[in-house]
Design a protein around this motif. Sequence first.
Motif, mmCIF file in Angstrom:
data_model
loop_
_atom_site.group_PDB
_atom_site.id
_atom_site.type_symbol
_atom_site.label_atom_id
_atom_site.label_comp_id
_atom_site.label_asym_id
_atom_site.label_seq_id
_atom_site.Cartn_x
_atom_site.Cartn_y
_atom_site.Cartn_z
ATOM 1 N N LEU A 1 4.802 16.239 -0.518
ATOM 2 C CA LEU A 1 3.773 15.438 -1.190
ATOM 3 C C LEU A 1 3.553 14.097 -0.491
ATOM 4 O O LEU A 1 2.452 13.555 -0.531
ATOM 5 N N LEU A 2 4.610 13.577 0.135
ATOM 6 C CA LEU A 2 4.540 12.236 0.736
ATOM 7 C C LEU A 2 4.432 12.278 2.264
ATOM 8 O O LEU A 2 4.706 11.275 2.933
ATOM 9 N N ASN A 3 4.006 13.394 2.808
ATOM 10 C CA ASN A 3 3.873 13.531 4.256
ATOM 11 C C ASN A 3 3.011 12.416 4.859
ATOM 12 O O ASN A 3 3.363 11.827 5.883
ATOM 13 N N GLU A 4 1.906 12.104 4.216
ATOM 14 C CA GLU A 4 1.005 11.056 4.713
ATOM 15 C C GLU A 4 1.706 9.694 4.748
ATOM 16 O O GLU A 4 1.548 8.928 5.695
ATOM 17 N N GLN A 5 2.506 9.392 3.731
ATOM 18 C CA GLN A 5 3.203 8.108 3.666
ATOM 19 C C GLN A 5 4.252 8.015 4.789
ATOM 20 O O GLN A 5 4.449 6.945 5.360
ATOM 21 N N THR B 1 6.545 -2.022 13.150
ATOM 22 C CA THR B 1 5.743 -3.050 12.486
ATOM 23 C C THR B 1 5.567 -2.746 11.001
ATOM 24 O O THR B 1 5.011 -3.547 10.264
ATOM 25 N N ALA B 2 6.035 -1.581 10.582
ATOM 26 C CA ALA B 2 5.901 -1.182 9.177
ATOM 27 C C ALA B 2 6.722 -2.108 8.291
ATOM 28 O O ALA B 2 7.849 -2.465 8.618
ATOM 29 N N GLN C 1 2.591 7.015 7.816
ATOM 30 C CA GLN C 1 2.145 5.620 7.777
ATOM 31 C C GLN C 1 3.288 4.617 7.900
ATOM 32 O O GLN C 1 3.048 3.413 7.838
ATOM 33 N N GLY C 2 4.520 5.083 8.069
ATOM 34 C CA GLY C 2 5.628 4.156 8.275
ATOM 35 C C GLY C 2 6.805 4.310 7.333
ATOM 36 O O GLY C 2 7.838 3.676 7.534
ATOM 37 N N PRO D 1 0.800 -1.223 0.000
ATOM 38 C CA PRO D 1 0.000 0.000 0.000
ATOM 39 C C PRO D 1 0.837 1.279 0.000
ATOM 40 O O PRO D 1 0.450 2.267 -0.639
ATOM 41 N N ILE D 2 1.982 1.283 0.662
ATOM 42 C CA ILE D 2 2.803 2.503 0.676
ATOM 43 C C ILE D 2 3.438 2.710 -0.693
ATOM 44 O O ILE D 2 3.453 3.816 -1.214
#
Length: 141
Positions: free
Chosen positions: A116-120, A86-87, A123-124, A49-50
């Motif tokens: 742009l990838l702050n959310e990623q 755990t990522a 998320q790990g 998903p990442i």
Amino acid sequence: GALSENFLSCRMFIKNIRLLLRSSVKYPQHIYQSAALAKRSMSTEGKGPIYSSIWNVIDKQLQPTHIELVDDSAKHAGHEAMKGSTAKETHFRLKVVSSKFEGLSLVKRHQMVYALLNEQFQQGLHALNIVAKTPQEVEKR
């Protein structure tokens, strides 16, 4: 003797032809369009998903002519910084060519990608190796 001289002459000739072609040939627009289509049709199927999220954000926001994204997470799984994490998708290499980088320093290009990838990152995603170029910089090679 003469055979090795001919071989070296041929190699020099080929090298010079390659340089000449690189510097003088401008590819027709349909070749650029087909390359863009091929890039956009590359599947993220079977990727995590990442990975898919990084690819989709970069493709949508930077509208690149070229993207390479490599998941290097397995190489870093045992590193100290990853202990307790755990990522599964944590380390990537990104090569991206986009006209959105025109007029920007290398630092500003990297800051743009990170933003742009702050959310990623939340998320790990832990580390991202970035090569960010404009189409003109790639064309000069």
